[in-house]
Design a protein around this motif. Structure first.
Motif, PDB file in Angstrom:
ATOM      1  N   GLY A   1       0.826  -1.205   0.000  1.00 48.84           N
ATOM      2  CA  GLY A   1       0.000   0.000   0.000  1.00 48.84           C
ATOM      3  C   GLY A   1       0.859   1.254   0.000  1.00 48.84           C
ATOM      4  N   ILE A   2       0.194   2.416   0.048  1.00 50.77           N
ATOM      5  CA  ILE A   2       0.905   3.693  -0.062  1.00 50.77           C
ATOM      6  C   ILE A   2       1.618   4.100   1.218  1.00 50.77           C
ATOM      7  CG2 ILE A   2      -0.612   4.545  -1.877  1.00 50.77           C
ATOM      8  CD1 ILE A   2      -2.023   6.237   0.303  1.00 50.77           C
ATOM      9  N   GLY A   3       1.348   3.428   2.320  1.00 55.01           N
ATOM     10  CA  GLY A   3       2.005   3.765   3.574  1.00 55.01           C
ATOM     11  C   GLY A   3       1.281   4.880   4.303  1.00 55.01           C
ATOM     12  N   MET A   4       1.869   5.309   5.400  1.00 51.77           N
ATOM     13  CA  MET A   4       1.258   6.348   6.223  1.00 51.77           C
ATOM     14  C   MET A   4       2.298   7.411   6.526  1.00 51.77           C
ATOM     15  SD  MET A   4      -0.924   3.986   8.855  1.00 51.77           S
ATOM     16  CE  MET A   4      -1.966   5.297   9.471  1.00 51.77           C
ATOM     17  N   SER A   5       1.836   8.640   6.658  1.00 50.26           N
ATOM     18  CA  SER A   5       2.734   9.751   6.985  1.00 50.26           C
ATOM     19  C   SER A   5       3.115   9.661   8.466  1.00 50.26           C
ATOM     20  CB  SER A   5       2.042  11.085   6.708  1.00 50.26           C
ATOM     21  OG  SER A   5       1.017  11.312   7.671  1.00 50.26           O
ATOM     22  N   PRO A   6       4.184  10.329   8.879  1.00 56.18           N
ATOM     23  CA  PRO A   6       4.540  10.345  10.303  1.00 56.18           C
ATOM     24  C   PRO A   6       3.401  10.867  11.183  1.00 56.18           C
ATOM     25  CG  PRO A   6       6.368  11.179   9.006  1.00 56.18           C
ATOM     26  CD  PRO A   6       5.207  11.004   8.062  1.00 56.18           C
ATOM     27  N   GLU A   7       2.654  11.843  10.689  1.00 54.54           N
ATOM     28  CA  GLU A   7       1.524  12.382  11.453  1.00 54.54           C
ATOM     29  C   GLU A   7       0.432  11.334  11.635  1.00 54.54           C
ATOM     30  OE1 GLU A   7       2.777  14.013   8.646  1.00 54.54           O
ATOM     31  OE2 GLU A   7       4.025  15.351   9.849  1.00 54.54           O
ATOM     32  N   GLN A   8       0.151  10.585  10.569  1.00 59.73           N
ATOM     33  CA  GLN A   8      -0.855   9.525  10.653  1.00 59.73           C
ATOM     34  C   GLN A   8      -0.410   8.430  11.622  1.00 59.73           C
ATOM     35  OE1 GLN A   8      -0.974   8.715   6.432  1.00 59.73           O
ATOM     36  NE2 GLN A   8      -3.051   9.544   6.271  1.00 59.73           N
ATOM     37  N   LEU A   9       0.857   8.073  11.575  1.00 58.05           N
ATOM     38  CA  LEU A   9       1.373   7.040  12.467  1.00 58.05           C
ATOM     39  C   LEU A   9       1.266   7.453  13.931  1.00 58.05           C
ATOM     40  CD1 LEU A   9       4.514   5.813  10.515  1.00 58.05           C
ATOM     41  CD2 LEU A   9       2.433   4.528  10.974  1.00 58.05           C
ATOM     42  N   LYS A  10       1.477   8.732  14.216  1.00 59.51           N
ATOM     43  CA  LYS A  10       1.369   9.221  15.600  1.00 59.51           C
ATOM     44  C   LYS A  10      -0.043   9.057  16.140  1.00 59.51           C
ATOM     45  CE  LYS A  10       4.993  12.700  15.303  1.00 59.51           C
ATOM     46  NZ  LYS A  10       5.271  14.132  15.195  1.00 59.51           N
ATOM     47  N   ARG A  11      -1.031   9.167  15.278  1.00 66.05           N
ATOM     48  CA  ARG A  11      -2.436   9.098  15.712  1.00 66.05           C
ATOM     49  C   ARG A  11      -3.007   7.683  15.658  1.00 66.05           C
ATOM     50  NH1 ARG A  11      -6.373  13.369  13.598  1.00 66.05           N
ATOM     51  NH2 ARG A  11      -7.447  12.508  15.401  1.00 66.05           N
ATOM     52  N   LEU A  12      -2.261   6.762  15.099  1.00 64.64           N
ATOM     53  CA  LEU A  12      -2.722   5.391  14.949  1.00 64.64           C
ATOM     54  C   LEU A  12      -3.104   4.817  16.310  1.00 64.64           C
ATOM     55  CD1 LEU A  12      -3.025   3.442  12.577  1.00 64.64           C
ATOM     56  CD2 LEU A  12      -0.784   2.537  13.135  1.00 64.64           C
ATOM     57  N   GLY A  13      -4.303   4.283  16.416  1.00 66.31           N
ATOM     58  CA  GLY A  13      -4.797   3.698  17.652  1.00 66.31           C
ATOM     59  C   GLY A  13      -5.681   4.637  18.452  1.00 66.31           C
ATOM     60  N   GLU A  14      -5.743   5.914  18.052  1.00 61.30           N
ATOM     61  CA  GLU A  14      -6.652   6.851  18.727  1.00 61.30           C
ATOM     62  C   GLU A  14      -8.097   6.469  18.403  1.00 61.30           C
ATOM     63  OE1 GLU A  14      -6.176  10.980  17.789  1.00 61.30           O
ATOM     64  OE2 GLU A  14      -4.051  10.977  18.310  1.00 61.30           O
ATOM     65  N   PRO A  15      -8.975   6.521  19.399  1.00 56.29           N
ATOM     66  CA  PRO A  15     -10.388   6.218  19.118  1.00 56.29           C
ATOM     67  C   PRO A  15     -10.948   7.144  18.038  1.00 56.29           C
ATOM     68  CG  PRO A  15     -10.003   6.380  21.482  1.00 56.29           C
ATOM     69  CD  PRO A  15      -8.747   6.826  20.793  1.00 56.29           C
ATOM     70  N   TYR A  16     -11.627   6.573  17.093  1.00 53.21           N
ATOM     71  CA  TYR A  16     -12.340   7.268  16.010  1.00 53.21           C
ATOM     72  C   TYR A  16     -11.420   7.931  14.986  1.00 53.21           C
ATOM     73  CZ  TYR A  16     -15.895   6.391  19.459  1.00 53.21           C
ATOM     74  OH  TYR A  16     -16.690   5.767  20.379  1.00 53.21           O
ATOM     75  N   TYR A  17     -10.111   7.693  15.053  1.00 54.10           N
ATOM     76  CA  TYR A  17      -9.213   8.237  14.028  1.00 54.10           C
ATOM     77  C   TYR A  17      -9.158   7.246  12.879  1.00 54.10           C
ATOM     78  CZ  TYR A  17      -5.155   9.658  11.418  1.00 54.10           C
ATOM     79  OH  TYR A  17      -4.322  10.037  10.395  1.00 54.10           O
ATOM     80  N   SER A  18      -9.428   7.726  11.671  1.00 52.02           N
ATOM     81  CA  SER A  18      -9.405   6.871  10.492  1.00 52.02           C
ATOM     82  C   SER A  18      -8.815   7.621   9.314  1.00 52.02           C
ATOM     83  CB  SER A  18     -10.833   6.415  10.136  1.00 52.02           C
ATOM     84  OG  SER A  18     -10.818   5.655   8.950  1.00 52.02           O
ATOM     85  N   THR A  19      -8.079   6.919   8.490  1.00 53.05           N
ATOM     86  CA  THR A  19      -7.566   7.488   7.250  1.00 53.05           C
ATOM     87  C   THR A  19      -8.465   7.110   6.071  1.00 53.05           C
ATOM     88  OG1 THR A  19      -6.163   5.562   6.822  1.00 53.05           O
ATOM     89  CG2 THR A  19      -5.180   7.367   8.084  1.00 53.05           C
ATOM     90  N   LYS A  20      -9.590   6.450   6.353  1.00 52.45           N
ATOM     91  CA  LYS A  20     -10.475   5.939   5.297  1.00 52.45           C
ATOM     92  C   LYS A  20     -11.647   6.867   5.003  1.00 52.45           C
ATOM     93  CE  LYS A  20      -9.544   1.228   6.788  1.00 52.45           C
ATOM     94  NZ  LYS A  20     -10.152   0.018   7.328  1.00 52.45           N
ATOM     95  N   GLY A  21     -11.595   8.091   5.508  1.00 52.77           N
ATOM     96  CA  GLY A  21     -12.714   8.999   5.280  1.00 52.77           C
ATOM     97  C   GLY A  21     -13.966   8.457   5.934  1.00 52.77           C
ATOM     98  N   GLY A  22     -15.078   8.465   5.218  1.00 51.18           N
ATOM     99  CA  GLY A  22     -16.344   7.977   5.748  1.00 51.18           C
ATOM    100  C   GLY A  22     -16.458   6.465   5.760  1.00 51.18           C
ATOM    101  N   ASN A  23     -15.427   5.756   5.272  1.00 56.48           N
ATOM    102  CA  ASN A  23     -15.500   4.297   5.185  1.00 56.48           C
ATOM    103  C   ASN A  23     -14.932   3.579   6.406  1.00 56.48           C
ATOM    104  OD1 ASN A  23     -16.651   4.384   2.621  1.00 56.48           O
ATOM    105  ND2 ASN A  23     -14.648   4.591   1.660  1.00 56.48           N
ATOM    106  N   GLY A  24     -14.377   4.325   7.353  1.00 56.23           N
ATOM    107  CA  GLY A  24     -13.789   3.679   8.524  1.00 56.23           C
ATOM    108  C   GLY A  24     -14.375   4.227   9.811  1.00 56.23           C
ATOM    109  N   THR A  25     -14.401   3.386  10.840  1.00 52.99           N
ATOM    110  CA  THR A  25     -14.934   3.823  12.132  1.00 52.99           C
ATOM    111  C   THR A  25     -13.844   4.380  13.037  1.00 52.99           C
ATOM    112  OG1 THR A  25     -14.595   1.663  13.162  1.00 52.99           O
ATOM    113  CG2 THR A  25     -16.729   2.060  12.068  1.00 52.99           C
TER     114      THR A  25
END
Length: 88
Positions: free
Chosen positions: A55-79
């Motif tokens: 896949g395209i990978g994740m930015s450092p900012e996205q990685l920092k937020r990984l695991g936060e409740p309700y944080y998604s990189t999938k737009g409206g497709n992820g919970t």
């Protein structure tokens, strides 16, 4: 290739949910024709499982937020709850 036996204790349902969430995320991040690879090995007395995709990978900012409740990189497709479960 060496063969070995490893015994470890874990919650079967939590482990299953964790693996499903990680693999599902990897598949959704990988374009058609991409690859998903799951490997496991023993290192320093621990079992390590690697899940890798093309896949395209994740930015450092996205990685920092990984695991936060309700944080998604999938737009409206992820919970935003799948990785929260993995981190718990």
């Amino acid at each position: 290739m060496s063969l070995f036996t490893v015994f470890f204790a874990f919650s079967k349902s939590k482990f299953k949910q964790c693996m499903l969430n990680m693999i599902k995320n990897s598949l959704e991040a990988t374009a058609s024709g991409g690859k998903l690879r799951v490997t496991s090995f023993c290192k320093s007395g621990y079992v390590q499982i690697k899940i890798m995709d093309t896949g395209i990978g994740m930015s450092p900012e996205q990685l920092k937020r990984l695991g936060e409740p309700y944080y998604s990189t999938k737009g409206g497709n992820g919970t935003g709850l799948g990785m929260m479960v993995v981190y718990s």
